[in-house]
Design a protein around this motif. Structure first.
Motif, PDB file in Angstrom:
ATOM      1  N   GLU A   1      -7.297  50.282  82.718  1.00 36.54           N
ATOM      2  CA  GLU A   1      -7.878  48.900  82.661  1.00 36.54           C
ATOM      3  C   GLU A   1      -7.673  48.126  81.352  1.00 36.54           C
ATOM      4  OE1 GLU A   1      -9.376  47.412  85.012  1.00 36.54           O
ATOM      5  OE2 GLU A   1      -9.138  49.133  86.626  1.00 36.54           O
TER       6      GLU A   1
ATOM      7  N   GLU B   1      -1.606  54.998  92.010  1.00 34.63           N
ATOM      8  CA  GLU B   1      -1.865  53.662  92.898  1.00 34.63           C
ATOM      9  C   GLU B   1      -2.890  52.551  91.682  1.00 34.63           C
ATOM     10  OE1 GLU B   1      -3.612  54.622  96.367  1.00 34.63           O
ATOM     11  OE2 GLU B   1      -1.506  54.720  97.395  1.00 34.63           O
ATOM     12  N   TRP B   2      -3.777  53.297  91.068  1.00 34.01           N
ATOM     13  CA  TRP B   2      -4.347  52.618  90.266  1.00 34.01           C
ATOM     14  C   TRP B   2      -3.456  51.958  89.131  1.00 34.01           C
ATOM     15  CZ3 TRP B   2      -9.211  54.703  87.439  1.00 34.01           C
ATOM     16  CH2 TRP B   2     -10.014  53.976  86.707  1.00 34.01           C
TER      17      TRP B   2
ATOM     18  N   HIS C   1       0.045  51.607  88.905  1.00 33.01           N
ATOM     19  CA  HIS C   1       0.868  50.739  89.436  1.00 33.01           C
ATOM     20  C   HIS C   1       0.251  49.242  89.859  1.00 33.01           C
ATOM     21  CE1 HIS C   1       4.429  49.349  91.667  1.00 33.01           C
ATOM     22  NE2 HIS C   1       3.726  48.919  92.703  1.00 33.01           N
ATOM     23  N   LYS C   2      -1.019  49.369  90.380  1.00 33.99           N
ATOM     24  CA  LYS C   2      -1.750  48.296  90.483  1.00 33.99           C
ATOM     25  C   LYS C   2      -1.818  47.221  89.358  1.00 33.99           C
ATOM     26  CE  LYS C   2      -5.929  46.512  92.496  1.00 33.99           C
ATOM     27  NZ  LYS C   2      -7.254  46.748  92.993  1.00 33.99           N
ATOM     28  N   ASN C   3      -2.314  47.994  88.136  1.00 31.92           N
ATOM     29  CA  ASN C   3      -2.565  47.291  86.987  1.00 31.92           C
ATOM     30  C   ASN C   3      -1.147  46.960  86.125  1.00 31.92           C
ATOM     31  OD1 ASN C   3      -5.030  46.890  87.862  1.00 31.92           O
ATOM     32  ND2 ASN C   3      -5.805  48.526  86.416  1.00 31.92           N
TER      33      ASN C   3
ATOM     34  N   TYR D   1       5.114  55.877  93.402  1.00 29.46           N
ATOM     35  CA  TYR D   1       5.676  54.708  92.318  1.00 29.46           C
ATOM     36  C   TYR D   1       6.416  55.452  91.223  1.00 29.46           C
ATOM     37  CZ  TYR D   1       2.574  51.820  95.370  1.00 29.46           C
ATOM     38  OH  TYR D   1       2.060  51.192  96.188  1.00 29.46           O
TER      39      TYR D   1
END
Length: 262
Positions: free
Chosen positions: A52, A73-74, A76-78, A125
């Motif tokens: 974060e 996934e966390w 890659h999303k950020n 990813y």
């Protein structure tokens, strides 16, 4: 008299031109460093702080764990680059430290390839791999060749975590034409934010000397201290004009173009 004056002035002008050119090159040269954070998918300390946060770390995710997919996934999303943190057999240490399906020296090349491909499926990813431990396995030519062949097939880059001076990764990656870099600095071999800051300063010096540098830290047991030390070091990196980038941005040349330019 005029001739003597000219002989004195010309070298001075030449030296001044060289000095200004050197200063200009030093200022315009782009310095890049990558910070790989290992053990996502495993320990929790530091995970939220890094994923974060606003520092473009590269997230190296342990495969086959309860959180492998979620952390990948966390990340890659950020907007963070993702790698597989491939568990490999060390010369010393507990087998349990490797987790499920590690790369061990008794495996056949076919079984190594199978496990590497399964690890890639476990970590969505992923665009590269580095080794988790592995001081024994990285010295085994057959094991390393099987891993590098999968990397070549999947167009993945490799980072040698530097756990053994006898590693076979550099020579085999060069032979097979796979992009590879090696870790320069460990950040949290001592669990202390002050030590991490000291190691970050070392990364800055390496980067200024080489033009690029790679450090490895961890989430988990040392994760909180590692995150604090890394974040506290950013002002110094800005002052020194060193940009933190994903690992893939450290590669250059023809080989990198084949891998990273669509």
């Amino acid at each position: 008299m005029k001739i003597k004056f000219a002989m004195l002035v010309i070298p001075f002008l030449f030296f001044s031109f060289q000095s200004s050119s050197f200063a200009e090159n030093k200022e315009t040269k782009e310095l890049k460093a990558a910070i790989i954070i290992d053990d996502f998918g495993g320990g929790n300390e530091g995970v939220k702080e890094f994923l974060e946060g606003n520092i473009p770390i590269t997230a190296a995710v342990m495969p086959f764990t309860e959180n492998s997919k979620a952390h990948a996934e966390w990340a890659h999303k950020n907007g963070f680059e993702v790698m597989v943190h491939l568990p490999m057999q060390p010369k010393r240490g507990k087998r349990s430290w490797l987790g499920p399906k590690p790369i061990t020296v008794e495996l056949s090349p076919e079984e190594v390839k199978k496990r590497v491909k399964e690890a890639l499926e476990s970590v969505p990813y992923a665009v590269g791999m580095n080794n988790h431990m592995g001081s024994l396995a990285v010295e085994n030519e057959g094991i390393v060749r099987a891993i590098v062949e999968v990397a070549k097939e999947r167009k993945l880059f490799l980072v040698d975590s530097g756990t053994s001076p006898g590693t076979k990764f550099p020579e085999i990656a060069k032979e097979l034409g796979v992009p590879l870099l090696k870790r320069d600095v460990f950040l949290d071999d001592i669990s202390s934010s002050a030590h991490v800051r000291k190691q970050m300063a070392r990364l800055a010096k390496v980067t200024e000397f080489q033009g690029k540098g790679i450090a490895i830290g961890h989430v988990g047991v040392t994760g909180k201290e590692c995150s604090i030390g890394v974040f506290q070091s950013m002002d110094e990196f800005k002052k020194r004009n060193i940009k933190i980038v994903p690992v893939s941005q450290l590669f250059s040349g023809e080989l990198a173009d084949q891998y990273f330019i669509p």
